[in-house]
Design a protein around this motif. Structure first.
Motif, mmCIF file in Angstrom:
data_model
loop_
_atom_site.group_PDB
_atom_site.id
_atom_site.type_symbol
_atom_site.label_atom_id
_atom_site.label_comp_id
_atom_site.label_asym_id
_atom_site.label_seq_id
_atom_site.Cartn_x
_atom_site.Cartn_y
_atom_site.Cartn_z
ATOM 1 N N ALA A 11 148.499 42.373 -16.383
ATOM 2 C CA ALA A 11 149.072 43.297 -17.363
ATOM 3 C C ALA A 11 150.473 42.880 -17.779
ATOM 4 O O ALA A 11 150.927 43.201 -18.881
ATOM 5 N N LEU A 12 151.162 42.138 -16.910
ATOM 6 C CA LEU A 12 152.522 41.674 -17.207
ATOM 7 C C LEU A 12 152.539 40.276 -17.830
ATOM 8 O O LEU A 12 153.608 39.677 -17.997
ATOM 9 N N GLY A 13 151.356 39.752 -18.153
ATOM 10 C CA GLY A 13 151.291 38.434 -18.760
ATOM 11 C C GLY A 13 151.353 37.295 -17.764
ATOM 12 O O GLY A 13 151.578 36.139 -18.138
ATOM 13 N N LEU A 14 151.142 37.600 -16.483
ATOM 14 C CA LEU A 14 151.172 36.583 -15.440
ATOM 15 C C LEU A 14 149.757 36.195 -15.032
ATOM 16 O O LEU A 14 148.790 36.885 -15.346
ATOM 17 N N GLY A 15 149.648 35.080 -14.315
ATOM 18 C CA GLY A 15 148.355 34.614 -13.834
ATOM 19 C C GLY A 15 148.302 34.647 -12.321
ATOM 20 O O GLY A 15 149.331 34.533 -11.642
ATOM 21 N N THR A 16 147.104 34.798 -11.787
ATOM 22 C CA THR A 16 146.905 34.839 -10.342
ATOM 23 C C THR A 16 145.637 34.084 -9.961
ATOM 24 O O THR A 16 144.735 33.908 -10.781
ATOM 25 N N CYS A 17 145.584 33.681 -8.704
ATOM 26 C CA CYS A 17 144.362 33.111 -8.150
ATOM 27 C C CYS A 17 144.285 33.468 -6.669
ATOM 28 O O CYS A 17 145.182 33.101 -5.896
ATOM 29 N N PRO A 18 143.262 34.194 -6.250
ATOM 30 C CA PRO A 18 143.085 34.451 -4.812
ATOM 31 C C PRO A 18 142.806 33.137 -4.093
ATOM 32 O O PRO A 18 142.041 32.291 -4.595
ATOM 33 N N VAL A 53 143.177 30.654 4.306
ATOM 34 C CA VAL A 53 143.313 31.807 5.212
ATOM 35 C C VAL A 53 143.023 31.457 6.669
ATOM 36 O O VAL A 53 143.877 31.672 7.551
ATOM 37 N N PRO A 54 141.833 30.931 7.016
ATOM 38 C CA PRO A 54 141.574 30.645 8.437
ATOM 39 C C PRO A 54 142.485 29.581 9.016
ATOM 40 O O PRO A 54 142.753 29.570 10.224
ATOM 41 N N LEU A 70 157.495 32.654 11.094
ATOM 42 C CA LEU A 70 158.481 32.403 10.044
ATOM 43 C C LEU A 70 158.375 33.459 8.945
ATOM 44 O O LEU A 70 159.392 33.880 8.373
ATOM 45 N N LEU A 71 157.156 33.905 8.685
ATOM 46 C CA LEU A 71 156.920 34.918 7.655
ATOM 47 C C LEU A 71 157.061 36.333 8.198
ATOM 48 O O LEU A 71 156.848 37.308 7.471
ATOM 49 N N ASN A 72 157.412 36.444 9.467
ATOM 50 C CA ASN A 72 157.613 37.743 10.113
ATOM 51 C C ASN A 72 156.348 38.605 10.055
ATOM 52 O O ASN A 72 156.406 39.813 9.829
ATOM 53 N N ILE A 73 155.197 37.958 10.287
ATOM 54 C CA ILE A 73 153.944 38.692 10.401
ATOM 55 C C ILE A 73 153.886 39.295 11.800
ATOM 56 O O ILE A 73 153.977 38.575 12.780
ATOM 57 N N PRO A 74 153.730 40.602 11.940
ATOM 58 C CA PRO A 74 153.779 41.239 13.269
ATOM 59 C C PRO A 74 152.626 40.818 14.164
ATOM 60 O O PRO A 74 151.564 40.386 13.701
ATOM 61 N N GLU A 75 152.831 40.970 15.457
ATOM 62 C CA GLU A 75 151.749 40.771 16.423
ATOM 63 C C GLU A 75 150.621 41.748 16.100
ATOM 64 O O GLU A 75 150.869 42.888 15.705
ATOM 65 N N GLY A 76 149.402 41.299 16.272
ATOM 66 C CA GLY A 76 148.268 42.163 15.989
ATOM 67 C C GLY A 76 147.808 42.111 14.545
ATOM 68 O O GLY A 76 146.865 42.817 14.165
ATOM 69 N N TYR A 77 148.461 41.272 13.744
ATOM 70 C CA TYR A 77 148.072 41.099 12.344
ATOM 71 C C TYR A 77 147.619 39.655 12.121
ATOM 72 O O TYR A 77 148.037 38.738 12.846
ATOM 73 N N GLU A 78 146.768 39.448 11.131
ATOM 74 C CA GLU A 78 146.333 38.123 10.744
ATOM 75 C C GLU A 78 146.301 38.018 9.229
ATOM 76 O O GLU A 78 146.181 39.032 8.533
ATOM 77 N N VAL A 79 146.419 36.799 8.730
ATOM 78 C CA VAL A 79 146.348 36.597 7.287
ATOM 79 C C VAL A 79 144.949 36.952 6.810
ATOM 80 O O VAL A 79 143.943 36.498 7.365
ATOM 81 N N ALA A 80 144.873 37.790 5.765
ATOM 82 C CA ALA A 80 143.586 38.234 5.225
ATOM 83 C C ALA A 80 143.259 37.565 3.900
ATOM 84 O O ALA A 80 142.103 37.251 3.615
ATOM 85 N N ILE A 81 144.264 37.333 3.080
ATOM 86 C CA ILE A 81 144.082 36.661 1.785
ATOM 87 C C ILE A 81 145.451 36.210 1.289
ATOM 88 O O ILE A 81 146.480 36.778 1.671
ATOM 89 N N ASN A 82 145.449 35.188 0.462
ATOM 90 C CA ASN A 82 146.667 34.704 -0.180
ATOM 91 C C ASN A 82 146.444 34.698 -1.686
ATOM 92 O O ASN A 82 145.304 34.655 -2.158
ATOM 93 N N ILE A 117 151.771 34.648 -2.374
ATOM 94 C CA ILE A 117 151.721 35.957 -1.717
ATOM 95 C C ILE A 117 150.760 35.905 -0.534
ATOM 96 O O ILE A 117 149.656 35.369 -0.642
ATOM 97 N N VAL A 118 151.197 36.463 0.577
ATOM 98 C CA VAL A 118 150.368 36.569 1.777
ATOM 99 C C VAL A 118 150.102 38.048 2.060
ATOM 100 O O VAL A 118 151.041 38.841 2.121
ATOM 101 N N ILE A 119 148.843 38.407 2.217
ATOM 102 C CA ILE A 119 148.483 39.744 2.684
ATOM 103 C C ILE A 119 147.917 39.596 4.087
ATOM 104 O O ILE A 119 146.927 38.883 4.300
ATOM 105 N N ALA A 120 148.553 40.238 5.036
ATOM 106 C CA ALA A 120 148.088 40.224 6.421
ATOM 107 C C ALA A 120 147.583 41.610 6.793
ATOM 108 O O ALA A 120 148.162 42.622 6.393
#
Length: 216
Positions: A154-161, A166-167, A180-192, A126-129
């Motif tokens: 809560a759904l029984g899944l695992g995650t890792c930030p 990111v940089p 490729l990920l269709n991240i708009p102009e003026g946005y940057e990746v903040a966390i994955n 997952i990418v959050i921009a």
């Protein structure tokens, strides 16, 4: 699941009428305990099975994500959920190219090992921009990130930030990746976030209670 419904009724004297009844849902009993338990027991997962996350699970997690509060309700984040393994592998390759000859902390320090994966071989990435111009971007990102982590647990899944990548994703030479990920102009990746079924159950690290001070 037991619910306590609190009804509020406001009188608008200047209109001479009443607002419709509004229902505030307050969870009680075991459900309330489950919410706290979910927060206290979530752990960062760095070992996943190959089983893919379902559409139904993703729908729930993404609904939780977009219901996170945001400053002035601007909702100035873009989220991309990647299950295309070729794209996930390409993100890992970009990291490995950048990493050569460098030293990192944490699990990224193992990048020289065979079969290394910056996302711990999780089947979903997952990418959050965030909007560059927003002064509240970091806060909004953190709120959304936590909703994703907790709803997945809560759904029984695992995650890792995933902060190390990111940089690197925001470097000019990787602009094609953001396109490729269709991240708009003026946005940057903040966390994955790595997302999948956990294949480990790590112990909780020490929490420093002295970081909290109550001032009366």
């Amino acid at each position: 699941m037991r619910k306590v419904i609190v009804l509020s009724l406001l009188t608008l004297s200047f209109l001479g009428c009443k607002e419709p009844k509004k229902e505030q849902i307050i969870y009680d009993g075991s459900t309330k305990d489950a919410i706290i338990d979910n927060i206290l027991n979530r752990r960062a997962i760095r070992k996943f099975t190959s089983k893919q996350v379902s559409k139904e699970q993703l729908d729930t997690i993404m609904k939780a994500a977009i219901y996170a509060p945001s400053a002035l309700n601007k909702q100035s984040l873009e989220i991309r959920v990647i299950q295309n393994q070729a794209i996930i592998e390409e993100i890992n390759k970009r990291f490995l190219v950048f990493a050569q000859g460098k030293e990192f902390q944490g699990s990224a320090a193992n990048y020289r090992e065979a079969n290394f994966s910056i996302s711990h071989h999780a089947p979903t990435f997952i990418v959050i921009a965030s909007e560059k111009a927003s002064p509240y971007a970091k806060i909004d990102t953190g709120l959304t990130l936590q909703n994703i982590l907790l709803s997945a647990h809560a759904l029984g899944l695992g995650t890792c930030p995933l902060g190390t990548i990111v940089p690197i994703m925001n470097r000019p030479e990787n602009a094609d990746l953001l396109q490729l990920l269709n991240i708009p102009e003026g946005y940057e990746v903040a966390i994955n976030i790595a997302l999948g079924y956990p294949d480990e159950n790590p112990e909780a690290p020490t929490r420093y209670t002295d970081k909290v001070k109550v001032i009366k």
